[in-house]
Design an enzyme around this catalytic site. Structure first.
Site, PDB file in Angstrom:
ATOM      1  N   LYS A  22       0.871  -1.397   0.132  1.00 31.38           N
ATOM      2  CA  LYS A  22      -0.170  -0.048   0.101  1.00 31.38           C
ATOM      3  C   LYS A  22       0.712   1.192  -0.078  1.00 31.38           C
ATOM      4  CE  LYS A  22      -1.621   1.470   4.066  1.00 31.38           C
ATOM      5  NZ  LYS A  22      -1.505   2.962   4.365  1.00 31.38           N
ATOM      6  N   ASN A  23       1.802   1.287   0.988  1.00 32.55           N
ATOM      7  CA  ASN A  23       2.779   2.377   0.942  1.00 32.55           C
ATOM      8  C   ASN A  23       3.842   2.607  -0.129  1.00 32.55           C
ATOM      9  OD1 ASN A  23       1.142   3.035   3.154  1.00 32.55           O
ATOM     10  ND2 ASN A  23       2.690   2.645   4.730  1.00 32.55           N
ATOM     11  N   CYS A 115      -4.649  12.512  12.404  1.00 31.15           N
ATOM     12  CA  CYS A 115      -5.186  11.421  12.222  1.00 31.15           C
ATOM     13  C   CYS A 115      -5.116  10.743  13.609  1.00 31.15           C
ATOM     14  CB  CYS A 115      -4.909  10.495  11.401  1.00 31.15           C
ATOM     15  SG  CYS A 115      -3.342   9.690  11.767  1.00 31.15           S
ATOM     16  N   ARG A 120       0.462  14.966  12.594  1.00 30.67           N
ATOM     17  CA  ARG A 120       0.860  14.505  11.194  1.00 30.67           C
ATOM     18  C   ARG A 120       1.199  15.825  10.345  1.00 30.67           C
ATOM     19  NH1 ARG A 120      -0.772   8.968   9.942  1.00 30.67           N
ATOM     20  NH2 ARG A 120       0.801   8.960   8.251  1.00 30.67           N
ATOM     21  N   ASP A 123       4.898  20.216   7.449  1.00 29.98           N
ATOM     22  CA  ASP A 123       5.565  21.233   7.204  1.00 29.98           C
ATOM     23  C   ASP A 123       6.951  21.038   6.509  1.00 29.98           C
ATOM     24  OD1 ASP A 123       5.960  19.696   9.432  1.00 29.98           O
ATOM     25  OD2 ASP A 123       7.748  21.056  10.336  1.00 29.98           O
ATOM     26  N   ASP A 304       5.082   0.785  11.863  1.00 31.25           N
ATOM     27  CA  ASP A 304       3.934  -0.045  11.460  1.00 31.25           C
ATOM     28  C   ASP A 304       3.892  -1.520  11.813  1.00 31.25           C
ATOM     29  OD1 ASP A 304       3.869   1.902   8.034  1.00 31.25           O
ATOM     30  OD2 ASP A 304       3.284   2.574  10.239  1.00 31.25           O
ATOM     31  N   ILE A 326       8.283   7.573  16.820  1.00 24.47           N
ATOM     32  CA  ILE A 326       7.879   8.056  15.490  1.00 24.47           C
ATOM     33  C   ILE A 326       6.652   8.811  15.737  1.00 24.47           C
ATOM     34  CG2 ILE A 326       7.507   7.917  12.954  1.00 24.47           C
ATOM     35  CD1 ILE A 326      10.240   6.818  13.644  1.00 24.47           C
TER      36      ILE A 326
HETATM   37  C1  EPZ Z   1       4.337   7.015   6.065  1.00 24.12           C
HETATM   38  O1  EPZ Z   1       3.573   8.170   6.779  1.00 24.12           O
HETATM   39  C2  EPZ Z   1       3.403   6.007   6.070  1.00 24.12           C
HETATM   40  N1  EPZ Z   1       2.270   6.198   5.306  1.00 24.12           N
HETATM   41  C3  EPZ Z   1       2.894   5.380   7.535  1.00 24.12           C
HETATM   42  O2  EPZ Z   1       2.458   4.232   7.356  1.00 24.12           O
HETATM   43  C4  EPZ Z   1       4.289   5.145   8.316  1.00 24.12           C
HETATM   44  O3  EPZ Z   1       4.060   4.951   9.514  1.00 24.12           O
HETATM   45  C5  EPZ Z   1       5.209   6.374   8.087  1.00 24.12           C
HETATM   46  O4  EPZ Z   1       5.570   6.670   6.704  1.00 24.12           O
HETATM   47  C6  EPZ Z   1       6.411   6.275   8.926  1.00 24.12           C
HETATM   48  O5  EPZ Z   1       7.088   5.152   8.595  1.00 24.12           O
HETATM   49  C7  EPZ Z   1       2.301   5.928   3.784  1.00 24.12           C
HETATM   50  O6  EPZ Z   1       3.375   5.714   3.221  1.00 24.12           O
HETATM   51  C8  EPZ Z   1       1.121   6.269   3.233  1.00 24.12           C
HETATM   52  P1  EPZ Z   1       6.560  10.587   8.029  1.00 24.12           P
HETATM   53  P2  EPZ Z   1       4.301   9.413   6.810  1.00 24.12           P
HETATM   54  O7  EPZ Z   1       6.282  11.696   7.170  1.00 24.12           O
HETATM   55  O8  EPZ Z   1       4.792   9.835   5.411  1.00 24.12           O
HETATM   56  C9  EPZ Z   1       6.504  13.660  11.423  1.00 24.12           C
HETATM   57  C10 EPZ Z   1       0.637   2.926   7.817  1.00 24.12           C
HETATM   58  O9  EPZ Z   1       0.215   2.330   8.877  1.00 24.12           O
HETATM   59  N2  EPZ Z   1       6.629  14.752  10.620  1.00 24.12           N
HETATM   60  O10 EPZ Z   1       7.881   9.593   7.970  1.00 24.12           O
HETATM   61  O11 EPZ Z   1       2.995  10.531   7.082  1.00 24.12           O
HETATM   62  C11 EPZ Z   1       5.197  13.093  11.886  1.00 24.12           C
HETATM   63  O12 EPZ Z   1       4.431  13.752  12.601  1.00 24.12           O
HETATM   64  C12 EPZ Z   1       0.973   4.262   7.782  1.00 24.12           C
HETATM   65  O13 EPZ Z   1       0.488   2.170   6.720  1.00 24.12           O
HETATM   66  C13 EPZ Z   1       6.643  16.029  10.688  1.00 24.12           C
HETATM   67  O14 EPZ Z   1       6.875  16.680  11.763  1.00 24.12           O
HETATM   68  O15 EPZ Z   1       5.341   9.650   7.714  1.00 24.12           O
HETATM   69  C14 EPZ Z   1       5.624  11.811  12.389  1.00 24.12           C
HETATM   70  O16 EPZ Z   1       5.927  12.016  13.689  1.00 24.12           O
HETATM   71  C15 EPZ Z   1       0.362   4.917   9.148  1.00 24.12           C
HETATM   72  N3  EPZ Z   1       6.639  16.852   9.682  1.00 24.12           N
HETATM   73  C16 EPZ Z   1       6.858  11.437  11.821  1.00 24.12           C
HETATM   74  O17 EPZ Z   1       7.440  12.727  11.145  1.00 24.12           O
HETATM   75  C17 EPZ Z   1       6.335  16.498   8.373  1.00 24.12           C
HETATM   76  O18 EPZ Z   1       6.602  17.495   7.299  1.00 24.12           O
HETATM   77  C18 EPZ Z   1       7.092  10.409  10.528  1.00 24.12           C
HETATM   78  O19 EPZ Z   1       6.189  11.055   9.569  1.00 24.12           O
HETATM   79  C19 EPZ Z   1       6.308  15.244   8.211  1.00 24.12           C
HETATM   80  C20 EPZ Z   1       6.421  14.340   9.033  1.00 24.12           C
END
Ligand code: EPZ
Length: 417
Positions: A22-23, A115, A120, A123, A304, A326
């Site tokens: 999916k991801n 969510c 999430r 920025d 995950d 995370i």
């Molecule tokens: C991806 O989410 C995945 N989703 C998530 O899977 C997965 O848990 C996550 O990566 C971490 O591996 C998809 O790929 C569709 P991040 P994403 O940007 O891209 C902070 C599942 O269960 N952050 O790496 O949103 C954020 O708040 C889902 O399949 C900022 O602060 O993850 C979080 O604490 C859930 N500012 C951390 O970084 C930003 O601009 C990780 O976020 C971006 C992120």
């Protein structure tokens, strides 16, 4: 709404085939916006989030089709707006931002809300795109972006190796003028799969899978055919299922190399895993013992897999801790597991699991995708019947889960709530 009924006990025996990731499929579908020409994708899982992404592509002006696990998309006449009604149902919609700016030099994308598992923010996506020349205004819950002179290559260092941020910047940089360097980039295999897909369309990306990715911008990208990688989190979920019930599973099309941190921890607990040319064999190898886990960006232990792994720890003798580094609120499954008899103490972002206590079936409620997967696994291990409500969360990430588990001996079925 549907609910899932799981009758616990009994071994799992047989073969489970892993579906497409999916991801990886979600960012790859958004990257179809970049192609001048038709894209053909294989191994696309039939999941709610995929249908939502195809709906978004249609709204943005693509002609799409979804037949079996094959998707086609043709970006014939793009428009720049991704509406809130759709974005609020799937945060990954924000991944259309980079492609729209790259193709149309403008984008109007609803700000994805938080969510269940955390705020999430996006920025880091916006900061990186601004370094490439984009200008953003946040108004009425929308991100309004423009880049009049077109995107320019830039040297970007992420504060945090954000998966989505790396993906948005990879897609934007592919059509930017000049070279971009992404430092402290996410190393997740799904990011690598997106980069490989972009290269199949004619992009010039190197370093994917490491924390420094270089992108030489090109003038245009063409359609191509591509097979989405198998889902390592789905595979890891079934490994956990095999670990907590007697019996042995052969997991087919398993991306075993991408699961080192998970298989290492499972082995530490007494689970036996062996890679064969037909797939990965998994079974419990004697009594399970507790261990400690901290979730990290790849190649560390994946967040995950945290909820699913917690159930294995509940079945182990002795105690273990899980630190969730995370997301700020990814323990909603703990209270539900406690309803089944699990003994888990929360202290900030660390859960102390006291394992070895039997689990007993009860009605529980899914709160997010991976929490719902952990409840299914717990139901398999619990004595008696477990009813899991709000399983629309589960349908976001697991293709045919009850058919796959029934196929290896589980007693599991779906009912109308
Ligand atoms: C991806 O989410 C995945 N989703 C998530 O899977 C997965 O848990 C996550 O990566 C971490 O591996 C998809 O790929 C569709 P991040 P994403 O940007 O891209 C902070 C599942 O269960 N952050 O790496 O949103 C954020 O708040 C889902 O399949 C900022 O602060 O993850 C979080 O604490 C859930 N500012 C951390 O970084 C930003 O601009 C990780 O976020 C971006 C992120």
């Amino acid at each position: 709404m549907d609910k899932l009924i799981v009758q616990g006990g009994g071994p799992l025996e047989g073969r489970i085939r892993v579906s497409g990731a999916k991801n990886a499929a979600l960012p790859i579908l958004m990257a179809c916006l970049l192609a001048e020409g038709k894209v053909e994708l294989g191994n696309v899982p039939r999941l709610r989030d995929i249908h939502t992404s195809l709906k978004l592509l249609e709204i943005l002006g693509c002609k799409t089709s979804f037949d079996g696990n094959d998707v086609t998309s043709d970006a014939v006449a793009l428009v720049p707006e991704a509406p809130y009604e759709l974005v609020k149902t799937m945060r990954a919609s924000v991944l259309c931002l980079g492609p729209l700016l790259a193709r149309l030099r403008e984008a109007r994308v609803a700000l994805p809300g938080g969510c269940a598992i955390g705020a999430r923010p996006v920025d880091l996506h916006l900061k990186g795109l601004e370094k490439m020349g984009a200008k953003f205004e946040l108004a009425e819950g929308y991100i309004n972006g423009t880049c009049n002179g077109g995107l320019k290559g830039a040297h970007i260092t992420f504060d945090f190796p954000t998966v989505g941020g790396t993906e948005n910047l990879l897609m934007a940089a592919s059509l930017a003028e000049g070279e971009s360097i992404l430092e402290n980039a996410a190393r997740e295999p799904e990011v690598e799969d997106l980069a490989n897909f972009l290269n199949a369309m004619g992009a010039k990306i190197t370093g994917q899978g490491t924390s420094v990715i270089r992108v030489e911008g090109v003038k245009s990208l063409k359609g191509c055919s591509y097979r989405v990688m198998p889902d390592r989190i789905e595979a890891g979920t079934y490994m956990c299922a095999a670990a907590i019930t007697d019996g042995e599973l052969l997991i087919e099309d398993c991306p075993y190399q991408e699961l080192d941190a998970v298989s290492y921890k499972l082995r530490e607990m007494g689970v036996w895993l062996e890679e064969t040319d037909e797939g990965v064999l998994v079974r419990r190898d004697g009594p399970l013992v507790g261990t400690d886990v901290t979730t990290q960006p790849h190649p560390g232990f994946p967040t995950d897999m945290q909820a699913q792994f917690m159930v294995v720890m509940c079945m182990a003798s002795g105690a273990g801790t899980i630190e969730e580094k995370i997301f700020e609120n990814r323990f909603m499954h703990v209270q539900e597991l406690a309803r089944l008899g699990a003994d888990i103490r929360l202290k900030g972002r660390t859960a102390m699991v006291r394992g070895g206590k039997p689990l007993f079936g009860a009605p529980v409620m899914a709160s997010d995708l991976r929490a719902s997967a952990s409840l299914v696994i717990a139901g398999l291990a619990a004595e008696g019947k477990t009813e899991i409500s709000r399983i629309y969360h589960l349908d976001r990430g697991y293709e045919n889960i009850e058919a796959k588990l029934s196929g290896v001996g589980a007693t599991i079925w779906r009912e109308k709530e």
